[in-house]
Structures are given as structure tokens and as C-alpha cells.
Design a protein around this motif. Structure first.
Motif, PDB file in Angstrom:
ATOM      1  N   ASN A  41      20.794  25.183  78.111  1.00 15.52           N
ATOM      2  CA  ASN A  41      20.663  26.032  78.220  1.00 15.52           C
ATOM      3  C   ASN A  41      19.702  26.803  77.258  1.00 15.52           C
ATOM      4  OD1 ASN A  41      22.804  27.616  80.653  1.00 15.52           O
ATOM      5  ND2 ASN A  41      24.481  27.203  78.460  1.00 15.52           N
ATOM      6  N   GLN A  42      19.233  26.439  75.838  1.00 12.42           N
ATOM      7  CA  GLN A  42      18.225  26.468  74.730  1.00 12.42           C
ATOM      8  C   GLN A  42      17.537  25.878  75.365  1.00 12.42           C
ATOM      9  OE1 GLN A  42      18.328  28.191  71.610  1.00 12.42           O
ATOM     10  NE2 GLN A  42      20.678  28.914  72.290  1.00 12.42           N
ATOM     11  N   ALA A  43      16.865  24.715  76.018  1.00 20.31           N
ATOM     12  CA  ALA A  43      15.613  24.565  76.979  1.00 20.31           C
ATOM     13  C   ALA A  43      15.453  25.890  77.709  1.00 20.31           C
ATOM     14  CB  ALA A  43      15.772  23.087  77.895  1.00 20.31           C
ATOM     15  N   LYS A  44      16.222  26.582  78.660  1.00 22.23           N
ATOM     16  CA  LYS A  44      16.159  27.738  79.961  1.00 22.23           C
ATOM     17  C   LYS A  44      15.724  28.583  79.030  1.00 22.23           C
ATOM     18  CE  LYS A  44      18.668  25.803  83.423  1.00 22.23           C
ATOM     19  NZ  LYS A  44      20.056  26.265  84.846  1.00 22.23           N
ATOM     20  N   ASP A  45      16.198  28.796  77.815  1.00 21.73           N
ATOM     21  CA  ASP A  45      15.517  30.263  77.393  1.00 21.73           C
ATOM     22  C   ASP A  45      14.108  30.257  76.931  1.00 21.73           C
ATOM     23  OD1 ASP A  45      16.064  32.808  75.338  1.00 21.73           O
ATOM     24  OD2 ASP A  45      15.919  31.854  74.017  1.00 21.73           O
ATOM     25  N   ALA A  46      13.691  28.460  76.147  1.00 22.57           N
ATOM     26  CA  ALA A  46      12.308  28.722  75.545  1.00 22.57           C
ATOM     27  C   ALA A  46      11.459  28.798  77.231  1.00 22.57           C
ATOM     28  CB  ALA A  46      12.386  26.885  75.412  1.00 22.57           C
ATOM     29  N   ALA A  47      11.747  28.183  78.353  1.00 26.71           N
ATOM     30  CA  ALA A  47      10.885  28.748  79.515  1.00 26.71           C
ATOM     31  C   ALA A  47      10.508  29.899  80.102  1.00 26.71           C
ATOM     32  CB  ALA A  47      11.868  27.687  80.508  1.00 26.71           C
ATOM     33  N   HIS A  48      11.838  30.343  79.257  1.00 21.79           N
ATOM     34  CA  HIS A  48      11.236  32.313  79.974  1.00 21.79           C
ATOM     35  C   HIS A  48      10.318  32.838  78.638  1.00 21.79           C
ATOM     36  CE1 HIS A  48      14.042  33.131  83.593  1.00 21.79           C
ATOM     37  NE2 HIS A  48      14.790  32.263  82.317  1.00 21.79           N
ATOM     38  N   ARG A  49       9.962  31.821  77.682  1.00 18.22           N
ATOM     39  CA  ARG A  49       8.782  32.306  76.847  1.00 18.22           C
ATOM     40  C   ARG A  49       7.634  31.472  76.973  1.00 18.22           C
ATOM     41  NH1 ARG A  49      14.028  32.254  74.106  1.00 18.22           N
ATOM     42  NH2 ARG A  49      12.358  30.708  72.397  1.00 18.22           N
ATOM     43  N   SER A  50       7.722  30.723  77.824  1.00 15.25           N
ATOM     44  CA  SER A  50       6.177  29.816  77.814  1.00 15.25           C
ATOM     45  C   SER A  50       5.438  30.481  78.029  1.00 15.25           C
ATOM     46  CB  SER A  50       6.459  28.706  78.394  1.00 15.25           C
ATOM     47  OG  SER A  50       5.940  28.948  79.700  1.00 15.25           O
ATOM     48  N   VAL A  61       5.604  20.446  71.278  1.00 16.26           N
ATOM     49  CA  VAL A  61       5.745  21.909  70.374  1.00 16.26           C
ATOM     50  C   VAL A  61       7.292  21.320  69.873  1.00 16.26           C
ATOM     51  CG1 VAL A  61       6.043  24.117  70.737  1.00 16.26           C
ATOM     52  CG2 VAL A  61       4.579  23.168  71.998  1.00 16.26           C
ATOM     53  N   ALA A  62       8.060  21.000  70.872  1.00 18.41           N
ATOM     54  CA  ALA A  62       9.562  21.311  69.654  1.00 18.41           C
ATOM     55  C   ALA A  62       9.686  19.821  68.511  1.00 18.41           C
ATOM     56  CB  ALA A  62      10.666  21.060  71.341  1.00 18.41           C
ATOM     57  N   VAL A  63       9.411  18.865  69.490  1.00 18.23           N
ATOM     58  CA  VAL A  63       9.019  17.861  68.103  1.00 18.23           C
ATOM     59  C   VAL A  63       8.212  17.623  66.793  1.00 18.23           C
ATOM     60  CG1 VAL A  63       8.484  15.243  68.102  1.00 18.23           C
ATOM     61  CG2 VAL A  63       9.552  16.015  69.973  1.00 18.23           C
ATOM     62  N   PHE A  64       7.108  18.438  67.473  1.00 20.92           N
ATOM     63  CA  PHE A  64       6.096  18.901  66.137  1.00 20.92           C
ATOM     64  C   PHE A  64       6.710  19.613  64.833  1.00 20.92           C
ATOM     65  CE2 PHE A  64       2.595  16.940  68.526  1.00 20.92           C
ATOM     66  CZ  PHE A  64       2.605  15.528  68.294  1.00 20.92           C
ATOM     67  N   TYR A  65       7.251  21.025  65.706  1.00 18.27           N
ATOM     68  CA  TYR A  65       7.814  21.557  65.118  1.00 18.27           C
ATOM     69  C   TYR A  65       8.853  21.509  64.202  1.00 18.27           C
ATOM     70  CZ  TYR A  65      10.302  26.326  63.290  1.00 18.27           C
ATOM     71  OH  TYR A  65      10.964  27.209  62.265  1.00 18.27           O
ATOM     72  N   TYR A  76      -2.069  29.832  83.441  1.00 14.74           N
ATOM     73  CA  TYR A  76      -2.873  29.049  84.476  1.00 14.74           C
ATOM     74  C   TYR A  76      -2.163  28.806  85.749  1.00 14.74           C
ATOM     75  CZ  TYR A  76      -5.271  30.795  80.558  1.00 14.74           C
ATOM     76  OH  TYR A  76      -6.855  31.597  80.395  1.00 14.74           O
ATOM     77  N   SER A  77      -1.533  27.789  85.546  1.00 20.85           N
ATOM     78  CA  SER A  77      -0.562  26.838  86.237  1.00 20.85           C
ATOM     79  C   SER A  77       0.923  27.510  86.948  1.00 20.85           C
ATOM     80  CB  SER A  77       0.012  25.561  85.034  1.00 20.85           C
ATOM     81  OG  SER A  77       1.468  25.948  84.723  1.00 20.85           O
ATOM     82  N   LYS A  78       1.235  28.469  85.593  1.00 21.73           N
ATOM     83  CA  LYS A  78       2.284  29.454  86.320  1.00 21.73           C
ATOM     84  C   LYS A  78       3.613  28.388  86.272  1.00 21.73           C
ATOM     85  CE  LYS A  78       0.008  33.417  87.982  1.00 21.73           C
ATOM     86  NZ  LYS A  78      -0.435  33.312  86.640  1.00 21.73           N
ATOM     87  N   PHE A  79       3.525  27.253  85.905  1.00 22.98           N
ATOM     88  CA  PHE A  79       4.550  26.310  85.726  1.00 22.98           C
ATOM     89  C   PHE A  79       4.948  26.365  84.091  1.00 22.98           C
ATOM     90  CE2 PHE A  79       6.133  21.511  85.148  1.00 22.98           C
ATOM     91  CZ  PHE A  79       6.731  21.937  86.578  1.00 22.98           C
ATOM     92  N   ASN A  80       6.464  27.155  83.721  1.00 21.49           N
ATOM     93  CA  ASN A  80       7.128  26.536  82.674  1.00 21.49           C
ATOM     94  C   ASN A  80       7.613  25.960  82.487  1.00 21.49           C
ATOM     95  OD1 ASN A  80       6.906  29.978  84.194  1.00 21.49           O
ATOM     96  ND2 ASN A  80       5.907  30.034  82.374  1.00 21.49           N
ATOM     97  N   VAL A  81       8.131  25.227  80.921  1.00 27.42           N
ATOM     98  CA  VAL A  81       8.588  24.298  80.250  1.00 27.42           C
ATOM     99  C   VAL A  81       9.598  24.497  79.723  1.00 27.42           C
ATOM    100  CG1 VAL A  81       8.494  21.076  80.152  1.00 27.42           C
ATOM    101  CG2 VAL A  81       7.287  22.144  82.133  1.00 27.42           C
ATOM    102  N   GLY A  82      10.621  24.188  79.219  1.00 26.04           N
ATOM    103  CA  GLY A  82      10.877  24.692  78.468  1.00 26.04           C
ATOM    104  C   GLY A  82      12.023  23.110  77.158  1.00 26.04           C
ATOM    105  N   ILE A 126      18.975  22.810  65.975  1.00 19.67           N
ATOM    106  CA  ILE A 126      18.926  23.565  67.400  1.00 19.67           C
ATOM    107  C   ILE A 126      17.234  23.896  67.205  1.00 19.67           C
ATOM    108  CG2 ILE A 126      18.516  24.233  70.215  1.00 19.67           C
ATOM    109  CD1 ILE A 126      21.792  23.517  69.179  1.00 19.67           C
ATOM    110  N   VAL A 127      16.136  22.873  68.074  1.00 16.43           N
ATOM    111  CA  VAL A 127      14.873  23.914  67.578  1.00 16.43           C
ATOM    112  C   VAL A 127      14.409  23.703  68.944  1.00 16.43           C
ATOM    113  CG1 VAL A 127      12.346  22.986  66.704  1.00 16.43           C
ATOM    114  CG2 VAL A 127      14.682  23.125  65.759  1.00 16.43           C
ATOM    115  N   GLN A 128      13.640  25.293  68.991  1.00 14.68           N
ATOM    116  CA  GLN A 128      12.983  24.543  71.280  1.00 14.68           C
ATOM    117  C   GLN A 128      11.764  25.203  71.078  1.00 14.68           C
ATOM    118  OE1 GLN A 128      14.659  29.221  71.810  1.00 14.68           O
ATOM    119  NE2 GLN A 128      16.115  28.548  73.447  1.00 14.68           N
ATOM    120  N   GLY A 129      10.708  24.436  72.191  1.00 13.79           N
ATOM    121  CA  GLY A 129       9.710  24.409  72.010  1.00 13.79           C
ATOM    122  C   GLY A 129       9.399  24.322  73.836  1.00 13.79           C
TER     123      GLY A 129
END
Length: 161
Positions: free
Chosen positions: A28-37, A77-81, A41-47, A57-60
Motif C-alpha cells: 500500500n505504501q508503494a502504491k501511494d508512492a506511485a501516485h506521486r511519481s 530513489v528509495a534505497v538512496f534516501y 513523459y512516459s506516463k509510467f508511474n512506479v512506486g 518505511i521509506v518510499q520512493g
């Protein structure tokens, strides 16, 4: 000639409800992050969402740029943060999900090669496996560690040979 077989074990689920409560929260946290990507250009959102050993829990999410190589994937983004904010805390698990045209994909999308390499380095850094949860709307795939997704990996030991 010698033939070697490499076997990857993947656990498949049909619904997020089949997962543990901890894994459901991570998805659910990954889905939440995808909404904010930021993917104009690609319109391909990844969370992505990481569960750290300390319970944080860290999101990216993916961040695109008109100069394409300048963007960054959600997983990195998530790992580096996480590594910047909690440098001494291992990553226990990562959940990854993708959406396009306003809908999450039915089938899970695995991380790209660069992200697999970064996740492998993170496993090695903390000497602890990272569970990988790949989540689609109609299928979820889980592997016990990143080496299951990158079996012929390049790591620090090869630099010493």
C-alpha cells in the motif's frame, strides 16, 4: 563443457489479501508512492516502499526529466534516501508497483538492471537479504532476496580478483 542450472524460486499470489499484514502495508505504501511519481513523459508511474530493520518505511517513486538519462527509478530513489537518512539500518524488504493511464498494471513489473545492482549492493552492505515484493493488481510475485532476480551478479569480490 559443464552445464550449470540456476534456479530462481518465485512465490506467486493472486491477491494482496493473501500477504502478511506487514507485506500488505508495504504494498500500500508503494502504491501511494506511485501516485506521486513524476513521469510526465512516459506516463509510467512506479512506486517503491522499503521496510527497514528499525520498522521505518521509506518510499520512493520514479522521477523523470526531459533529458532522459537524468531521471531516476523509484527503487533507487528509495534505497538512496534510506541509506542517506538511516545509514546503519538494513533494508528488510522492498515492494514495487507500477501504474499507467491511471491504473495499476495487472502483472508486476520487476526492477531494471541498474536497480537490481543497487539492491544487491545494499544486501551486501548489510549482509542481509532483501525480500522483493513485485505487485500487480492480479498477481504478486515475491522472491526471498535480490540474488534470485540477479543470479549472475557482479559484486565487490570481483574487484579483488
Amino acid at each position: 563443457m559443464k552445464k550449470t542450472q540456476i534456479i530462481t524460486t518465485v512465490y506467486e499470489y493472486d491477491s494482496v489479501e493473501e500477504l502478511s499484514k506487514e507485506d500488505q502495508l508495504l504494498v500500500n505504501q508503494a502504491k501511494d508512492a506511485a501516485h506521486r511519481s513524476y513521469a510526465p513523459y512516459s506516463k509510467f508511474n512506479v512506486g517503491a516502499a522499503l521496510l527497514l530493520e528499525n520498522g521505518e518505511i521509506v518510499q520512493g517513486n520514479n522521477q523523470e526529466n526531459s533529458a532522459y538519462p537524468s531521471g531516476l527509478c523509484a527503487e533507487r530513489v528509495a534505497v538512496f534516501y534510506a541509506n542517506a537518512k538511516y545509514p546503519d539500518v538494513p533494508v528488510k524488504a522492498i515492494a514495487i508497483t507500477s501504474r499507467t493511464n491511471g491504473n495499476f498494471l495487472d502483472t508486476p513489473v520487476p526492477p531494471c538492471g541498474s536497480c537490481r545492482q543497487v539492491l544487491l549492493e545494499t544486501e551486501d552492505r548489510y549482509n542481509q537479504p532483501i525480500k522483493v515484493i513485485l505487485c500487480g493488481e492480479n498477481k504478486i510475485r515475491i522472491v526471498d532476496n535480490i540474488k534470485q532476480l540477479l543470479p549472475l551478479f557482479f559484486d565487490k569480490e570481483m574487484l579483488n580478483e
